[in-house]
Scaffold this motif. Structure first.
Motif, PDB file in Angstrom:
ATOM      1  N   TYR A 154       0.374  -2.247  -4.419  1.00  0.00           N
ATOM      2  CA  TYR A 154      -0.858  -1.686  -3.709  1.00  0.00           C
ATOM      3  C   TYR A 154      -0.068  -0.521  -2.672  1.00  0.00           C
ATOM      4  O   TYR A 154       0.980  -0.782  -2.528  1.00  0.00           O
ATOM      5  CB  TYR A 154      -1.688  -2.641  -3.210  1.00  0.00           C
ATOM      6  N   GLN A 168      -1.241   1.504   0.993  1.00  0.00           N
ATOM      7  CA  GLN A 168      -2.262   1.667   2.082  1.00  0.00           C
ATOM      8  C   GLN A 168      -1.817   2.682   2.899  1.00  0.00           C
ATOM      9  O   GLN A 168      -0.704   2.644   3.494  1.00  0.00           O
ATOM     10  CB  GLN A 168      -2.424   0.472   3.076  1.00  0.00           C
ATOM     11  N   LYS A 205      -6.875   4.422   5.664  1.00  0.00           N
ATOM     12  CA  LYS A 205      -7.600   4.211   4.287  1.00  0.00           C
ATOM     13  C   LYS A 205      -7.346   2.651   3.945  1.00  0.00           C
ATOM     14  O   LYS A 205      -6.546   2.042   4.447  1.00  0.00           O
ATOM     15  CB  LYS A 205      -6.903   5.078   3.341  1.00  0.00           C
ATOM     16  N   GLN A 206      -8.223   2.313   3.101  1.00  0.00           N
ATOM     17  CA  GLN A 206      -8.215   1.116   2.475  1.00  0.00           C
ATOM     18  C   GLN A 206      -7.030   0.725   1.430  1.00  0.00           C
ATOM     19  O   GLN A 206      -6.615   1.592   1.078  1.00  0.00           O
ATOM     20  CB  GLN A 206      -9.600   0.611   1.648  1.00  0.00           C
ATOM     21  N   ARG A 207      -6.616  -0.351   1.464  1.00  0.00           N
ATOM     22  CA  ARG A 207      -5.400  -0.699   0.486  1.00  0.00           C
ATOM     23  C   ARG A 207      -6.111  -0.564  -0.838  1.00  0.00           C
ATOM     24  O   ARG A 207      -7.082  -0.868  -1.380  1.00  0.00           O
ATOM     25  CB  ARG A 207      -5.053  -2.253   0.691  1.00  0.00           C
ATOM     26  N   GLU A 208      -5.098   0.173  -1.793  1.00  0.00           N
ATOM     27  CA  GLU A 208      -5.839   0.158  -3.142  1.00  0.00           C
ATOM     28  C   GLU A 208      -4.529   0.201  -4.000  1.00  0.00           C
ATOM     29  O   GLU A 208      -3.307   0.106  -3.851  1.00  0.00           O
ATOM     30  CB  GLU A 208      -5.853   1.936  -3.244  1.00  0.00           C
ATOM     31  N   TRP A 260       1.427 -11.577  -0.868  1.00  0.00           N
ATOM     32  CA  TRP A 260       1.904 -10.414  -0.861  1.00  0.00           C
ATOM     33  C   TRP A 260       2.942 -10.253  -0.245  1.00  0.00           C
ATOM     34  O   TRP A 260       3.469 -11.004   0.788  1.00  0.00           O
ATOM     35  CB  TRP A 260       0.846  -9.782   0.530  1.00  0.00           C
TER      36      TRP A 260
END
Length: 120
Positions: free
Chosen positions: A37, A39, A43-46, A110
């Motif tokens: 992922y 980030q 912004k949001q984590r994607e 994570w």
């Protein structure tokens, strides 16, 4: 206790390449899925890309054609080869894993994150 250790981030010029690696270690009964992922600031984590135990791969639209994820099951390691990098790829990249620590106990983990900066 499970740890995800990432490496490979850094500064690269637009059009350049980087390879990120993530190794999972500790009490691992079975890895279900590993992936990356990212980030960016504000912004949001994607999701960037992930791969499941059966080898099925999922890429974000922004990664298709430029990034390649590979998994070495015997080493509980996943790699992200990133080519044709653009400034919009600048972000902290996080390794992610869903895994079973025992036959019946699973959890999500994570990594600590690794900075990728694309700039001239």
């Amino acid at each position: 206790q499970v740890q995800l250790v990432e490496s490979g981030g850094g500064l690269v010029q637009p059009g350049g390449s980087l390879t990120l690696s993530c190794a999972a270690s500790g009490s691992i009964f079975r890895l279900v899925r590993m992936g990356w992922y990212r980030q960016a600031p504000g912004k949001q984590r994607e999701l960037v890309a992930d791969v499941n135990a059966g080898g099925a791969i999922n890429y974000a639209d922004s990664a298709k054609g430029r990034f390649t994820i590979t998994r070495v099951n015997a080493q509980n390691t996943v790699y992200l080869q990133m080519n044709s990098l653009v400034p919009e790829d600048t972000a902290v990249y996080y390794c992610n894993a869903y895994l079973y620590e025992t036959y019946s106990s699973w959890d999500e983990y994570w990594g600590q994150g690794t900075q990728v900066t694309v700039s001239s």
